[in-house]
Design an enzyme around this catalytic site. Structure first.
Site, PDB file in Angstrom:
ATOM      1  N   LYS A  15       0.848  -1.204   0.000  1.00 38.11           N
ATOM      2  CA  LYS A  15       0.000   0.000   0.000  1.00 38.11           C
ATOM      3  C   LYS A  15       0.880   1.249   0.000  1.00 38.11           C
ATOM      4  CE  LYS A  15      -3.943  -2.240   2.083  1.00 38.11           C
ATOM      5  NZ  LYS A  15      -4.564  -2.736   3.301  1.00 38.11           N
ATOM      6  N   ASP A  58     -11.436   2.974   3.661  1.00 37.42           N
ATOM      7  CA  ASP A  58     -11.846   1.568   3.552  1.00 37.42           C
ATOM      8  C   ASP A  58     -13.364   1.456   3.396  1.00 37.42           C
ATOM      9  OD1 ASP A  58     -10.111  -0.518   3.379  1.00 37.42           O
ATOM     10  OD2 ASP A  58      -9.703  -0.658   5.528  1.00 37.42           O
ATOM     11  N   GLN A  94      -5.083  -1.471   9.399  1.00 37.69           N
ATOM     12  CA  GLN A  94      -4.972  -2.829   8.858  1.00 37.69           C
ATOM     13  C   GLN A  94      -5.582  -3.837   9.842  1.00 37.69           C
ATOM     14  OE1 GLN A  94      -3.519  -3.563   5.717  1.00 37.69           O
ATOM     15  NE2 GLN A  94      -4.431  -5.570   6.121  1.00 37.69           N
TER      16      GLN A  94
END
Ligand code: NDP
Length: 292
Positions: A55, A122, A99
């Site tokens: 990422k 997200d 995460q």
């Protein structure tokens, strides 16, 4: 093997990243703003470390700023919430990603709900989940967004299609179903309690499989000519005992019947980070237009 078009997720993700990089450049030139993405990793889970590294790398490659926060596995919930509060306030950070999974002492729901919905790249915050289901503009979960881009790469207009989504998780099944509804598909969501799953799947002009069971969807479940998007990532033992990745769809069988199909790996997988970068630019644009 006959005819299904293989949907090249790698190439399409690269296209998305190129368009993100162009948008980043425009933002920098016109508004003097460089979008920034903060990624928070708690603990040393090896798979999570690889994701976070990828990422960060792709964020920088697209011309954005990447802020990595690596915290010890023993980090308390209070300390993590404090970091989220700081990132919420930072004007350099436009997107925040925590995460998952988080260590047991931390309530993941509490942490995700602490993220400013405007920075929730997200798309997991209840505000964004609610906006998506109400058909309002919102930050949309990345893997589901990637699935829709892949389907539209073969059929730009999805209106009226019978879409069958297998799986009803909050991170894939439900949001992808909402997105397809927004595209005016007629959507069926199947799950482990669905009766006669093969018959339900056979109705689909578009099938999205997000189950986590290797090769569960067989070739004779597929309607001839259907678009098949395989979200599953399953590690199985291949020839010679070597681990390999396979999807939820029995690829060889399905590719003989489908009109188009995504491979695993190289289908949905690469789209997730590309859509994360896309979300970060949208979030930055939205935040900049609000403040400036
Ligand atoms: P979950 O385990 O959260 O959900 C699986 C869903 O599949 C559930 O809704 C479950 O039904 C359903 N299911 C399980 N068994 C059956 C069955 N026999 N028949 C019909 N439905 C069944 O998984 P996720 O949604 O998180 O992930 C699904 C897959 O996608 C995984 O392989 C995962 O690795 C992959 N994935 C890939 C991503 C990427 O490409 N970047 C990102 C996220 C996930 P029920 O609700 O009834 O239990």
């Amino acid at each position: 093997m006959a005819g299904a078009k293989v949907i090249d997720g790698k190439a399409i993700a690269a296209e998305v990243r190129r368009s993100v990089a162009a948008d980043v450049e425009t933002m920098r030139r016109e508004a003097g703003v460089t979008p920034g993405l903060a990624v928070v990793l708690v603990g040393e889970d090896p798979a999570s470390q690889v994701y976070v590294r990828n990422k960060a790398h792709q964020t920088v490659e697209a011309g954005m700023r990447s802020f990595e926060h690596k915290l010890a596995a023993s980090t308390s919930e209070a300390d993590l919430l404090k970091l989220i509060a700081d990132l919420n306030r930072s004007t350099d950070v436009h997107g925040i990603l925590v995460q998952l999974p988080l260590p047991g002492q931390i309530d993941a729901r509490k942490v995700l709900e602490a993220i400013d919905p405007a920075k929730d790249v997200d798309g997991f915050h209840p505000v964004n989940v609610g906006r998506l289901s109400a058909g309002e503009r919102s930050l949309v979960p990345c893997t589901p967004a990637g699935c829709v881009i892949l389907a539209k790469s073969v059929q730009p207009e999805l209106k009226g299609l019978e879409a069958v989504v297998i799986g009803r998780s909050n991170i894939v099944g439900k949001p992808v179903a909402q997105l397809l509804l927004r595209e005016d598909c007629t959507v069926t969501i199947a799950h482990s309690r669905t009766r006669d799953l093969p018959a339900v799947v056979r109705r689909g002009d578009l099938v999205i499989a997000a189950v986590g069971r290797p090769g569960m969807v067989r070739g004779d479940w597929i309607k001839p000519g259907a678009i098949v998007i395989d979200v599953g990532i399953n590690r199985v033992e291949g020839p010679g005992g070597k681990a390999r990745l396979v999807g939820d769809v029995a690829y060889e069988e399905a590719a003989r019947i489908a009109g188009a199909i995504t491979p695993v790996p190289g289908g949905v997988g690469p789209m997730t980070i590309a859509c994360l970068l896309k979300n970060t630019v949208s979030a930055a644009r939205e935040q900049t237009s609000r403040t400036g």
